[in-house]
Design an enzyme around this catalytic site. Structure first.
Site, PDB file in Angstrom:
ATOM      1  N   SER A  63       0.853  -1.188   0.000  1.00  0.00           N
ATOM      2  CA  SER A  63       0.000   0.000   0.000  1.00  0.00           C
ATOM      3  C   SER A  63       0.886   1.234   0.000  1.00  0.00           C
ATOM      4  CB  SER A  63      -0.882  -0.008   1.243  1.00  0.00           C
ATOM      5  OG  SER A  63      -0.080   0.260   2.378  1.00  0.00           O
ATOM      6  N   LYS A  64       0.249   2.389  -0.049  1.00  0.00           N
ATOM      7  CA  LYS A  64       0.972   3.657  -0.088  1.00  0.00           C
ATOM      8  C   LYS A  64       1.988   3.783   1.054  1.00  0.00           C
ATOM      9  CE  LYS A  64      -2.320   6.664  -2.329  1.00  0.00           C
ATOM     10  NZ  LYS A  64      -3.579   7.315  -2.003  1.00  0.00           N
ATOM     11  N   ARG A  65       1.646   3.146   2.157  1.00  0.00           N
ATOM     12  CA  ARG A  65       2.525   3.157   3.324  1.00  0.00           C
ATOM     13  C   ARG A  65       3.944   2.672   2.955  1.00  0.00           C
ATOM     14  NH1 ARG A  65       2.642  -0.421   7.209  1.00  0.00           N
ATOM     15  NH2 ARG A  65       1.212  -1.854   6.167  1.00  0.00           N
TER      16      ARG A  65
END
Ligand code: GLU
Length: 467
Positions: free
Chosen positions: A239-241
């Protein structure tokens, strides 16, 4: 054309994610390998979350990667009459029924089931209901088979079996008359005559419900291949994380589409120990059966390695074109400077991304306004002045040759003055580029040209004299 028909069916609720791009790639490869048909279908039935920007971003990502489709893009939102028609067919055949249970009633039943430790599942109240209360809102439910199992042979995961008692009567049409997700997917895949459904394994649990619908409607059931997820280094779903996940952001960071494709194809798929695959090789060697069953971890270092490979071996004219937007972002215009293709050639060997290449190209166009003082401080002022004077004199009197000629000229300066190459090359590199990280001195001089080289050395000489 073979009979094979595959599709990529993104929901336009965000950009094209690298995981989605890999699913698209696997579909595309299979279609190209077998001479089949690759269809693009935009699953925009969720009107609230679907946006035109997302559709554009997905199409842009697909085009950038070169994943061209043969049919579509088709939009589910254009097919509402078709879905309605099939809901009607199921109702008429008694394979679906109207359910008048209110959400309050359903909530109460669900809560009771949970309290009693039972699995919350629709209890079938309206299954055999004879009356059709006039004017009352209803949903349409599929009359799912109650006993036995629904099983399929997944091309990646092997046989998967679900007991039918775990699957309740799926709502196929909501009270507002709109069809639900699983139903639309089946109608589309069936009417588009999809033969092989390749998608993320987050859809495994939808598959038995979909198979039951195919069977109820008398459609042939396609083959399924569920691709495992892509994870971040911490083994959580990517994910963007974890950093960039959008295909277009990789373009903007200076990755080449062939490098990202090559990276994605190897993420979960292998062909012996091969690492480098051109599109043609991927098409030739790809086999959906060789996709691994377990999730793969996204590894930026490996992507960088591949990108560096494709930059190193890329056509300088093409790279020069791709570099332009990156240079503009660094406020560089190439009009009054050296030929960009020549610049690219001096930087191809070392850059991991086009962005890095652009950073390293800036000095060719914008003469340094400051110098790496720590690096300059390693040399005596007298030595710097003498080196700059000797090199200037030599360059001014010799015709500009090729890289080997310029390198020879620097060697002469060293021999004549009993200097070591490091004592000459490093100060000149700082004078020309501002720092010590730059291509070979001969390459820089030939690319900048003698006049500009002398101008820059002159400036650095004044700077050193003023110390
Ligand atoms: N629209 C779904 C998604 O984006 C894909 C559905 C499918 O491939 O069957 O996850």
């Amino acid at each position: 054309m073979s009979e094979l028909r595959v599709r990529f069916a993104p929901s336009p609720t965000g950009y094209l994610h690298v995981g989605g791009a890999r699913t698209a790639l696997f579909n595309w490869l299979l279609a190209r390998k077998q001479g089949g048909t690759f269809i693009l279908r935009i699953e925009d039935t969720d009107v609230e979350r679907s946006t035109k920007e997302s559709v554009d971003a997905i199409l842009e990502g697909m085009k950038w990667l070169g994943l061209d489709w043969d049919e579509g893009p088709f939009y589910q939102s254009d097919s509402f009459p078709l879905y309605k028609e099939y809901v009607r067919k199921l109702l008429d055949a008694g394979k679906a029924y109207k359910c008048y249970c209110t959400s309050e009633e359903l909530d109460a039943k669900r809560n009771l089931a949970m309290q009693e430790g039972r699995k919350p599942k629709y209890d079938g109240t309206c299954r055999e209901r004879a009356d059709q209360p006039e004017g009352q809102p209803y949903v349409v439910r599929f009359r799912a088979p109650q006993g036995g199992v629904t099983a399929f042979d997944d091309l990646i995961k092997g046989t998967i079996t679900f007991p039918n008692e775990e699957l309740d009567d799926l709502i196929i049409q909501r009270t507002d008359g709109t069809p639900t997700y699983n139903f639309c997917v089946v109608i589309d895949d069936a009417t588009m005559r999809i033969t092989t459904v390749i998608r993320g394994d987050d859809h495994v649990n939808n598959t038995p419900r979909q198979i039951q619908l195919y069977e109820a409607l008398g459609f042939p059931v396609p083959q399924f291949a569920h691709v495992p997820m892509i994870l971040g280094a911490d083994k959580a779903r990517l994910s963007k994380r974890h950093g960039a996940t959008s295909v277009i952001s990789y373009r903007d960071m200076g990755y080449l589409p062939e490098a990202l494709l090559n990276y994605l194809v190897r993420l979960g798929w292998s062909h012996g120990d091969d690492e480098i695959f051109s599109s043609e090789e991927m098409i030739q060697k790809f086999d959906i059966g060789n996709v691994g069953r377990s999730a793969s971890v996204f590894n930026t270092e490996k992507l960088n390695w591949l990108n560096a490979h494709y930059i190193k071996t890329g056509d300088p004219a093409r790279l020069a074109g791709l570099l332009l937007p990156h240079l503009s972002a660094h406020e560089v215009t190439t009009l009054n400077g050296p030929d960009l293709m020549a610049v690219v050639k001096t930087l191809q060997e070392r850059a991991q991304t086009l962005e890095e290449m652009a950073e390293r190209a800036v000095f060719y166009y914008n003469a340094p306004v400051s110098y790496d003082e720590a690096a300059l401080a390693k040399f005596d002022k007298e030595l710097l002045l003498a080196v700059f004077a000797a090199v200037t004199e030599k360059l001014a009197s010799a015709p500009l040759g090729d890289v080997a000629g310029i390198d020879a000229l620097f060697k002469e300066v060293c021999t004549e003055n009993s200097w070591k190459m490091g004592q000459v090359g490093q100060p000149v590199r700082i004078a020309l580029s501002g720092g010590t990280q730059a291509p070979g001195i001969g390459e820089i001089v030939v690319t900048l040209g003698v006049d500009e080289t002398i101008r820059r050395i002159q400036k650095a000489r004044e700077h050193a004299a003023g110390k």
